[in-house]
Design an enzyme around this catalytic site. Structure first.
Site, PDB file in Angstrom:
ATOM      1  N   HIS A 233       0.289   1.933   9.054  1.00 46.69           N
ATOM      2  CA  HIS A 233      -0.497   0.923   8.103  1.00 46.69           C
ATOM      3  C   HIS A 233       0.295  -0.287   7.402  1.00 46.69           C
ATOM      4  O   HIS A 233       0.564  -0.495   6.691  1.00 46.69           O
ATOM      5  CB  HIS A 233      -1.263   1.552   6.901  1.00 46.69           C
ATOM      6  CG  HIS A 233      -0.438   2.642   5.993  1.00 46.69           C
ATOM      7  ND1 HIS A 233       0.970   2.497   5.547  1.00 46.69           N
ATOM      8  CD2 HIS A 233      -0.506   3.908   5.843  1.00 46.69           C
ATOM      9  CE1 HIS A 233       1.481   3.330   4.939  1.00 46.69           C
ATOM     10  NE2 HIS A 233       0.484   4.515   5.039  1.00 46.69           N
TER      11      HIS A 233
ATOM     12  N   ASP B 244      -6.745   4.689   8.797  1.00 46.05           N
ATOM     13  CA  ASP B 244      -6.212   5.081   7.435  1.00 46.05           C
ATOM     14  C   ASP B 244      -7.347   5.635   6.466  1.00 46.05           C
ATOM     15  O   ASP B 244      -7.495   5.219   5.452  1.00 46.05           O
ATOM     16  CB  ASP B 244      -5.535   4.151   6.708  1.00 46.05           C
ATOM     17  CG  ASP B 244      -4.343   4.695   5.685  1.00 46.05           C
ATOM     18  OD1 ASP B 244      -4.584   5.886   5.642  1.00 46.05           O
ATOM     19  OD2 ASP B 244      -3.774   4.124   4.862  1.00 46.05           O
TER      20      ASP B 244
ATOM     21  N   ASP C  63       3.151  11.119   5.447  1.00 52.56           N
ATOM     22  CA  ASP C  63       2.477  10.191   4.985  1.00 52.56           C
ATOM     23  C   ASP C  63       1.504  10.424   3.499  1.00 52.56           C
ATOM     24  O   ASP C  63       1.151  11.409   3.212  1.00 52.56           O
ATOM     25  CB  ASP C  63       1.220   9.812   5.912  1.00 52.56           C
ATOM     26  CG  ASP C  63       0.370   8.747   5.479  1.00 52.56           C
ATOM     27  OD1 ASP C  63       0.945   7.544   5.607  1.00 52.56           O
ATOM     28  OD2 ASP C  63      -0.902   8.950   5.206  1.00 52.56           O
TER      29      ASP C  63
ATOM     30  N   HIS D 259      -7.585  10.747   7.129  1.00 50.55           N
ATOM     31  CA  HIS D 259      -7.367  12.014   6.193  1.00 50.55           C
ATOM     32  C   HIS D 259      -8.738  12.625   6.061  1.00 50.55           C
ATOM     33  O   HIS D 259      -9.619  12.109   5.819  1.00 50.55           O
ATOM     34  CB  HIS D 259      -6.996  11.375   4.728  1.00 50.55           C
ATOM     35  CG  HIS D 259      -5.629  10.445   4.780  1.00 50.55           C
ATOM     36  ND1 HIS D 259      -4.346  11.215   4.532  1.00 50.55           N
ATOM     37  CD2 HIS D 259      -5.222   9.366   5.140  1.00 50.55           C
ATOM     38  CE1 HIS D 259      -3.388  10.434   4.582  1.00 50.55           C
ATOM     39  NE2 HIS D 259      -4.054   8.929   4.980  1.00 50.55           N
ATOM     40  N   LEU D 260      -8.730  13.839   6.355  1.00 49.28           N
ATOM     41  CA  LEU D 260     -10.031  14.603   6.175  1.00 49.28           C
ATOM     42  C   LEU D 260     -10.068  15.502   5.311  1.00 49.28           C
ATOM     43  O   LEU D 260     -10.853  16.408   5.196  1.00 49.28           O
ATOM     44  CB  LEU D 260     -10.448  15.393   7.816  1.00 49.28           C
ATOM     45  CG  LEU D 260     -10.804  14.241   8.899  1.00 49.28           C
ATOM     46  CD1 LEU D 260     -11.106  15.020  10.097  1.00 49.28           C
ATOM     47  CD2 LEU D 260     -11.506  13.083   8.616  1.00 49.28           C
ATOM     48  N   ARG D 261      -8.958  15.569   4.449  1.00 49.81           N
ATOM     49  CA  ARG D 261      -9.071  16.303   3.104  1.00 49.81           C
ATOM     50  C   ARG D 261      -9.218  17.831   3.153  1.00 49.81           C
ATOM     51  O   ARG D 261      -9.355  18.483   2.127  1.00 49.81           O
ATOM     52  CB  ARG D 261     -10.182  15.765   2.222  1.00 49.81           C
ATOM     53  CG  ARG D 261     -10.201  14.181   1.901  1.00 49.81           C
ATOM     54  CD  ARG D 261      -8.997  13.891   1.086  1.00 49.81           C
ATOM     55  NE  ARG D 261      -8.836  12.708   0.798  1.00 49.81           N
ATOM     56  CZ  ARG D 261      -7.903  11.878   0.943  1.00 49.81           C
ATOM     57  NH1 ARG D 261      -6.592  12.226   1.367  1.00 49.81           N
ATOM     58  NH2 ARG D 261      -7.648  10.357   0.611  1.00 49.81           N
TER      59      ARG D 261
ATOM     60  N   ASN E 134      -1.410  15.669   4.452  1.00 46.85           N
ATOM     61  CA  ASN E 134      -1.236  15.614   3.078  1.00 46.85           C
ATOM     62  C   ASN E 134      -2.497  16.201   2.524  1.00 46.85           C
ATOM     63  O   ASN E 134      -3.269  15.720   1.657  1.00 46.85           O
ATOM     64  CB  ASN E 134      -1.192  14.390   2.472  1.00 46.85           C
ATOM     65  CG  ASN E 134      -2.183  13.265   2.630  1.00 46.85           C
ATOM     66  OD1 ASN E 134      -2.775  13.400   3.930  1.00 46.85           O
ATOM     67  ND2 ASN E 134      -2.276  12.174   1.947  1.00 46.85           N
TER      68      ASN E 134
ATOM     69  N   ASN F 242      -2.971   1.755  -0.466  1.00 44.51           N
ATOM     70  CA  ASN F 242      -1.763   1.617  -0.423  1.00 44.51           C
ATOM     71  C   ASN F 242      -1.083   1.672   1.066  1.00 44.51           C
ATOM     72  O   ASN F 242      -1.359   2.500   1.641  1.00 44.51           O
ATOM     73  CB  ASN F 242      -1.043   2.590  -1.176  1.00 44.51           C
ATOM     74  CG  ASN F 242       0.591   2.580  -1.304  1.00 44.51           C
ATOM     75  OD1 ASN F 242       1.063   1.294  -1.174  1.00 44.51           O
ATOM     76  ND2 ASN F 242       1.274   3.603  -1.780  1.00 44.51           N
TER      77      ASN F 242
ATOM     78  N   HIS G 280       5.199   6.393   6.623  1.00 48.64           N
ATOM     79  CA  HIS G 280       4.766   5.516   5.277  1.00 48.64           C
ATOM     80  C   HIS G 280       5.669   4.488   4.607  1.00 48.64           C
ATOM     81  O   HIS G 280       6.558   5.304   3.800  1.00 48.64           O
ATOM     82  CB  HIS G 280       4.090   6.523   4.425  1.00 48.64           C
ATOM     83  CG  HIS G 280       3.520   6.025   3.078  1.00 48.64           C
ATOM     84  ND1 HIS G 280       2.232   5.848   3.003  1.00 48.64           N
ATOM     85  CD2 HIS G 280       4.207   5.663   2.008  1.00 48.64           C
ATOM     86  CE1 HIS G 280       2.176   5.464   1.699  1.00 48.64           C
ATOM     87  NE2 HIS G 280       3.234   5.217   1.230  1.00 48.64           N
TER      88      HIS G 280
END
Lengths: 426, 182, 309
Positions: free
Chosen positions: A232, A305, A152, A62-64, A94, A278, A179
């Site tokens: 995950h 993750d 995800d 996740h690189l936001r 996401n 999570n 997920h």
């Protein structure tokens, strides 16, 4: 830039190579492998005593960006990936906005080109806005270059929709990364359900919340002949479900993350929110099952993750903290320490989990040092001991439970398409 | 601890004589035992108070109410002392309003303990008066407090300490002067 | 002789039996103060105690406040509705701001498990947990122990039943720790949906039959059943709950004559406990309230009195 890597132990599980030799890189491709290669106009890298492997691929990051550039950007995330030995990362959709349209995929690629470090691949959303009601335009996403689909962060809760997604994506040969979480069973939990959650009075998430969804997705993959990749994986039950499904010829692959084979829910006793993720940290029994699943091939991939969160968001009451920890810069070190050093996997098998299999699942011309492949190479020093330190992180976020941990083995050089993107050979 | 005994200044019979004398003095001053009560300060004062009350009723015949004070909660040095004090019960099972209270302690030194005890007593109600009975007065007052009944005046230096040992607590009745650092 | 050395009181899990006994013994000395004409001692004069309550609570907050006042400490009460938490301030910032006003102790009630632990790590002043999530409520546990010892003369060897919503109960957890450490046997009774997983590992027995349990125990502690649990399908209806787990004269047939009935309050009369029993001779519910002040005085004294801070 042309490179000659001399005298390293070259491991290429695809080409069944494992021996001391030289690797010649020209124009971003692997040009020659062999002993005693002579440099012409090449930069020479002395790799004696080190391991030269196909560039590592993190298929769950996740690189936001776009949306939370205060927590991570494609640039800072790429730097973190390079330091962690990854020459490629796959970003999850996401973000805000969600990667559910061609334009956003293009934005990711353009940012990645500006960063000019590791390869950044994009996963597209399964449903519009990841809201679980309407299929995203998967064909358009494929054309734009996504290599997998995922909602995800959330499960695709609606089984009908998941079925249709698996069927529809088949014509593009895109895997769906699932997920696995039954949110009704998870019931707003914040940690693993068990003795520790009982003592702490924190709401528990039963392993069943994951297993029931894994079971559903396996059945749907069997029904549709679609490709599902379980993200995950955290518990023993999921490992045995996947093992059985693979035996039955279902097109399922699976990944776990380093914290699921290193930490248990006992850590939550400190109420440190860096142990909140999570799926949640489970028990020693689950760790054993995951290690076994890695060793016997049930689990194909180790992914980070990587989930950066700002300090002010994480530094709150356990109930109120977001899920997730950073992982790009600790994944390889933890895997080397906990799996290779502890003789769960050989270094060759680890390379399969962190490079070969991700490339195969995602259909990338990577994960190998065969002639003509992209020159993505990671050089690993198996003997180098180091301590995870907050101030060394390239990631913008520091939410790692591993700060202060002593590890043995790290990436000392990362090459992406023939270009050195990280170096610490000394 | 580096202390040694300097002198034994009272034995059992001396202590008993002093209590008898104080009992007489109390009766002389207060004439009758009506409204009289005795309150001792934990721990030594409590034992002496019990002996005094018994002696007074022996002489006069009346029953003397007896109470015990634990002054820990009234100390003015709670934040300064390193060791945590153990709190014991205060037991005053009667109403002290309009009573004449004979407050009893073993040693009168700086006067601070008595100050605590006075504060505490008054929180139980408004006595008619409070009189102070002391076995040993060793001087060095830091507050304007004096005893109404004194068993023995013992001039001491600051490095000396007085140890009152009583049968109820120490299996022997005696008063000792100790010397040296505590 | 045990000496109190801790800065904070966060739960009974971390205390050893000697520390628990020290608090109860100290509380015994404090009980008399509340019977005096002037119900106040000067012990904590000049100390400032902040009640920081993120959940509504009349009883516990009042009890802490009276305990502090009877020791002459200055108290300030902050409830969530008046605090800046609503303005988006984090707990840590709130705590640091309060501490900057040179206070000596924060007593906190918080809906999240572990919030007091976090607070205790953040500030150097003392922290007393007045209830955190479903985790612990140490002073309630201590006052329950105090009351049982007062009524029964001992704790070791007693059989104590805790009945009701164990899953969501911080009182149950503190009680279990305290009772087990002091040598009592603990039996939990309630529907399986309100039993947390693997609770037996705490060294307790679980039963679903209140009548059977009542035949063998010396003490029963009834927990308040939260009305909203019905909506989450943890049991079908309050009516059925009352039939299965409500204590009344009929259920008490076969119980010991000197049974002690406890309840942390507030009582849902007619649900977990019938009114005649709540007000009857076995009930020590009001003694618990009285003892709560003595126990909290002891806690405040041990944390703030008698050592240099």
């Amino acid at each position: 830039m042309n490179l000659l890597i001399k005298n390293g132990r070259v491991i290429d599980p695809v080409g069944k190579l494992d021996g001391i030799m030289d690797v010649l890189v020209e124009k971003g491709k692997i040009r020659r492998l062999g002993k005693g290669l002579k440099p012409e106009n090449h930069n020479v890298i002395e790799a004696r005593g080190k391991v030269v492997v196909p560039g590592l691929i993190d298929m769950h990051t996740h690189l936001r960006e776009p949306g939370r550039e205060d927590e991570e950007t494609i640039l800072s995330g790429s730097e973190a990936a390079a330091r962690g030995g990854f020459s490629s990362v796959c970003v999850m959709p996401n973000t805000s906005p969600v990667i559910d349209k061609e334009g956003i995929v293009e934005f990711i690629f353009s940012r990645s080109r500006q960063a000019g470090l590791v390869n950044v691949y994009s996963v597209g959303a399964v449903t519009v806005g990841q809201n679980g009601t309407q299929l995203a335009e998967i064909g358009e996403l494929k054309k734009a270059g996504v290599i997998a689909l995922s909602d995800d962060g959330n499960p695709v809760k609606n089984s009908y929709l998941m079925r249709r997604a698996l069927e529809y994506s088949r014509m593009f040969d895109l895997p769906i990364i699932s997920h696995c979480e039954d949110s009704d069973l998870a019931a707003d939990g914040v940690m693993n359900e068990g003795y520790v959650s009982t003592l702490l009075g924190l709401r528990g998430i039963s392993s069943l919340a994951e297993e029931s969804m894994v079971s559903r997705d396996i059945s749907l993959a069997g029904l549709t002949n679609g490709r599902v990749h379980i993200a995950h994986l955290s518990c023993a039950g999921s490992v045995s479900l996947i093992k059985q499904a693979k035996k039955n010829g279902i097109r399922v692959t699976a990944e776990t993350a380093p914290h699921y084979f290193t930490l248990t829910d006992e850590e939550v006793r400190t109420f440190d929110t860096n142990y909140k993720m999570n799926p949640p940290l489970r028990t020693q029994k689950d760790i054993e099952a995951i290690k076994k699943g890695l060793a016997d091939g049930t689990i194909d991939v180790i992914a980070s993750d990587h989930a950066p969160h700002s300090e002010q968001e994480k530094d709150v009451e356990f109930d109120n903290a977001p899920f997730g920890i950073t992982g790009l810069e600790t994944s390889l070190g933890l895997a080397l320490q906990e799996l290779v050093e502890e003789k769960v996997l050989t270094i060759n098998q680890l390379v399969e989990k962190m490079s070969v299999n991700p490339a195969r699942i995602l259909g990338l011309n990577k994960g190998s040092l065969a002639l003509g492949c992209d020159a993505d190479i990671t050089i690993i020093d198996l003997e180098r001991e180091w301590i995870v330190r907050q101030e060394d992180f390239k990631s913008k976020s520091k939410n790692s439970p591993f700060i202060g941990r002593k590890l043995k083995g790290m990436a000392v050089l990362t090459i992406s398409r023939g270009k050195i993107v990280y170096e610490s050979m000394a | 601890m580096n202390r040694k005994t300097k002198a034994r200044i009272m034995d059992a019979s001396a202590i008993d004589r002093v209590i008898t004398r104080i009992a007489h003095e109390v009766l002389e001053k207060n004439r009758q035992t009506k409204d009289l009560c005795v309150v001792g300060i934990r721990k030594g004062g409590a034992c002496l108070a019990e002996r005094l009350a018994k002696k007074i009723s022996e002489i006069d015949g009346g029953e003397i109410p007896l109470g015990i004070l634990d002054i820990t909660l009234y100390r003015d040095d709670l934040t300064a002392i390193a060791e945590q004090p153990v709190v014991h019960k205060t037991e005053i099972g009667f109403d002290i309003r309009d009573k004449k209270v004979i407050l009893v302690d073993d040693v009168l030194f700086t006067g601070r303990t008595i100050r605590c005890a006075l504060d505490q007593l008054i929180d139980f109600g408004r006595p008619k008066n409070i009189q102070l009975a002391i076995l040993i007065d060793r001087g060095h007052r830091e507050l304007p407090i004096r005893a109404d009944y004194v068993g023995k005046n013992v001039p001491t230096s600051v490095v000396e300490t007085i140890e009152v040992r009583l049968k109820e607590l120490d299996e022997v009745d005696e008063v000792i002067i100790m010397e040296g650092e505590k | 002789m045990t000496v109190w050395k801790r800065k904070d009181l966060l739960g009974l899990e971390t205390l050893d039996a000697e520390e628990i006994k020290l608090i109860i013994d100290t509380a015994e000395s404090f009980k008399e103060i509340s019977t005096r004409e002037i119900k106040k001692v000067p012990t904590l004069r000049g100390r400032t105690i902040v009640n920081l309550f993120f959940e509504p609570s009349t009883r516990t907050r009042t009890s802490f406040e009276l305990a502090a006042k009877r020791l002459s400490a200055d108290t300030v009460s902050i409830s969530a509705s008046t605090s800046s938490v609503l303005k988006g301030e984090t707990l840590k910032d709130t705590a640091r701001n309060i501490e900057a006003m040179k206070i000596d102790m924060i007593i906190m009630r918080h809906p999240c498990s572990g919030a007091p632990d976090m607070l205790a790590k953040t500030i150097s002043s003392s922290v007393v947990n007045a209830g955190d999530g479903a985790h612990e409520h140490p002073t309630q546990g201590l006052l329950d122990l105090f009351t049982i010892r007062e009524k029964k003369g001992k704790i070791e060897g007693l059989k104590v039943a805790i009945v009701g919503d164990i899953l969501h109960s911080r009182v149950a957890r503190s009680d279990i720790w305290g009772l087990k450490k002091l040598g009592a046997e603990v039996i939990l009774c309630g529907p399986p949906t309100l039993m947390p997983p693997e609770i037996e590992k705490m060294g307790v027995r679980v039963s679903y039959d209140l009548r059977e349990v009542m035949k063998e125990v010396d003490v029963v502690n009834l927990l308040r059943v939260q009305l909203e649990r019905e909506k989450r399908n943890l049991f079908p209806s309050l009516r059925e709950y009352a039939v299965l787990f409500g204590l009344n004269k009929d259920v008490l047939k076969g119980a010991k004559k000197d049974l002690v009935i406890m309840h942390p309050g507030p009582i849902n009369r007619g649900i977990e406990l019938s009114p005649d029993l709540a007000d009857g001779p076995c009930s020590v519910i009001l003694d618990q309230v009285t003892n709560g002040i003595a126990v909290r005085m002891a806690v405040l004294f041990l944390l703030l009195g008698g050592h240099t801070s």
